[in-house]
Design an enzyme around this catalytic site. Sequence first.
Site, mmCIF file in Angstrom:
data_model
loop_
_atom_site.group_PDB
_atom_site.id
_atom_site.type_symbol
_atom_site.label_atom_id
_atom_site.label_comp_id
_atom_site.label_asym_id
_atom_site.label_seq_id
_atom_site.Cartn_x
_atom_site.Cartn_y
_atom_site.Cartn_z
ATOM 1 N N THR A 180 40.970 -29.449 41.093
ATOM 2 C CA THR A 180 42.266 -30.365 41.393
ATOM 3 C C THR A 180 42.684 -31.222 40.080
ATOM 4 O OG1 THR A 180 42.657 -32.362 42.766
ATOM 5 C CG2 THR A 180 40.522 -32.436 41.349
ATOM 6 N N ARG B 35 40.203 -40.746 34.146
ATOM 7 C CA ARG B 35 39.456 -41.204 35.547
ATOM 8 C C ARG B 35 39.046 -39.600 36.032
ATOM 9 N NH1 ARG B 35 40.274 -38.758 40.900
ATOM 10 N NH2 ARG B 35 39.624 -39.913 42.250
ATOM 11 N N VAL B 36 37.991 -39.802 36.578
ATOM 12 C CA VAL B 36 37.386 -38.425 37.148
ATOM 13 C C VAL B 36 36.992 -38.664 38.587
ATOM 14 C CG1 VAL B 36 35.293 -36.588 36.913
ATOM 15 C CG2 VAL B 36 36.625 -37.389 35.039
ATOM 16 N N GLY B 37 37.263 -37.742 39.418
ATOM 17 C CA GLY B 37 36.933 -37.836 40.588
ATOM 18 C C GLY B 37 35.460 -37.279 41.317
ATOM 19 N N ASP B 38 35.502 -36.778 42.339
ATOM 20 C CA ASP B 38 34.280 -36.126 43.039
ATOM 21 C C ASP B 38 34.364 -34.479 42.681
ATOM 22 O OD1 ASP B 38 36.674 -36.013 44.725
ATOM 23 O OD2 ASP B 38 35.310 -35.171 46.320
ATOM 24 N N THR C 61 37.545 -33.206 49.999
ATOM 25 C CA THR C 61 38.837 -33.543 49.520
ATOM 26 C C THR C 61 39.231 -35.112 49.840
ATOM 27 O OG1 THR C 61 41.055 -33.050 49.465
ATOM 28 C CG2 THR C 61 39.998 -32.768 51.485
ATOM 29 N N GLY C 62 40.021 -35.680 49.262
ATOM 30 C CA GLY C 62 40.402 -36.970 49.479
ATOM 31 C C GLY C 62 39.937 -38.206 48.519
ATOM 32 N N HIS C 63 39.607 -39.203 48.774
ATOM 33 C CA HIS C 63 39.363 -40.242 47.560
ATOM 34 C C HIS C 63 38.089 -39.992 47.090
ATOM 35 C CE1 HIS C 63 42.500 -42.297 50.194
ATOM 36 N NE2 HIS C 63 42.952 -42.700 48.779
ATOM 37 N N GLY C 64 38.072 -39.380 45.848
ATOM 38 C CA GLY C 64 36.881 -38.985 45.060
ATOM 39 C C GLY C 64 35.905 -40.211 44.925
ATOM 40 N N SER D 250 49.157 -30.610 43.127
ATOM 41 C CA SER D 250 47.802 -31.477 43.229
ATOM 42 C C SER D 250 46.476 -30.563 42.696
ATOM 43 C CB SER D 250 47.400 -32.070 44.519
ATOM 44 O OG SER D 250 47.416 -30.657 45.619
ATOM 45 N N THR E 55 43.040 -31.551 46.819
ATOM 46 C CA THR E 55 42.180 -30.678 46.235
ATOM 47 C C THR E 55 41.878 -29.500 46.915
ATOM 48 O OG1 THR E 55 40.973 -32.462 45.554
ATOM 49 C CG2 THR E 55 39.943 -30.534 45.538
HETATM 50 N N1 ASP Z 1 39.163 -35.557 45.531
HETATM 51 C C1 ASP Z 1 40.081 -35.670 44.621
HETATM 52 C C2 ASP Z 1 39.827 -36.689 43.691
HETATM 53 O O1 ASP Z 1 39.377 -37.599 43.953
HETATM 54 C C3 ASP Z 1 41.492 -35.675 45.104
HETATM 55 C C4 ASP Z 1 41.866 -35.168 46.453
HETATM 56 O O2 ASP Z 1 41.037 -34.255 46.994
HETATM 57 O O3 ASP Z 1 42.882 -35.564 47.228
HETATM 58 O O4 ASP Z 1 40.319 -36.601 42.693
#
Ligand code: ASP
Length: 330
Positions: free
Chosen positions: A205, A215-218, A238-241, A85, A187
């Site tokens: 990440t 797509r770009v996350g946080d 971390t998680g859903h950006g 990841s 991440t």
């Molecule tokens: N935060 C990351 C993203 O949204 C992914 C993750 O940390 O699981 O790209």
Amino acid sequence: MNNRRNFIKTAAVASVAVALNSFSSKPEEEIIAPRKGRKPIVLSTWRFGIEANAAAWEVLKKNGSALDAVEAGVKIPEGDPKERSVGYGGRPDRDGRVTLDSCIMDEQANIGSVACLEYIKHPISVARAVMEKTPHVMLVGDGALQFALSQGFKKENLLTEESEKEWKEWLKDSKYKPIANIENHDTIGMIALDASGNLSGACTTSGMAFKMHGRVGDSPIIGAGLYVDNEIGAATATGHGEEVIRISGCHLVVELMRQGKSPQKACEEAVARIIKLTKNRNKELKDIQVGFIALNKQGEYGSYCIQGGFNYAVNDETGNRLIDAEYFLK
Ligand code: ASP
């Protein structure tokens, strides 16, 4: 990442009685047992944080800077093809392309970031080069790649056989649904306080597996996936950006610490903000995972997430250990 659910608890976790559901107005001391502050100290997300912290600690214990420590630390999972990841070996997007997001921030509020960068094994070092060698703070896509190549970074194939196999399997139904805490996204976010009392952070990440191309996350967004204020503290996520960006998550955590909240309480309140917005938007909370870790200028730290399953690694002079984060959805 393997064995995410087999938590390796290498240290007793300070017992934290969290007023769940209420995010209450009780005085903080009644809710949270304060964690003793130390420096130097480094914290990072997930199990791979243990190895990453160990590399960062090598820098910190020799009175190195937090900036050098966090870069050295996150390069460990970035370079490890078994970590699926982050960096090399990261899962590709739905077009089979490995696109990486990273950012870095130092004690003087210098920032550098790259997003949707392909073919470069250590995007964090490219982010640092953006910070140190350009008048800008963020480069994306082909521009980021051209810049990296101009700086002597090597172009490499980052798609490993395993990740390609998994992508081909995924293509059979092509259902894109990021699921919290299964092995398809994570991440490394790392924050450190060095012996001189300076804070820095790094976040890197490959983002959500099989995401839309582009797509770009946080994670590469300063204020969302990472924030450092050398007077106050630092946070990473971390998680859903998408959910972290919605609340400018890590900037919020640092601002809450500025208001006097402990790192623990600040993480809880930021998570509470996401929970509230999720409910207001009639979305299912069970489908979302977000975890924050935070560190203040005194070396006190904390963490909180929506669902169980998130852990983070802490390294100080007492050792390097993995801690299960407190969480909201019991
Ligand atoms: N935060 C990351 C993203 O949204 C992914 C993750 O940390 O699981 O790209």
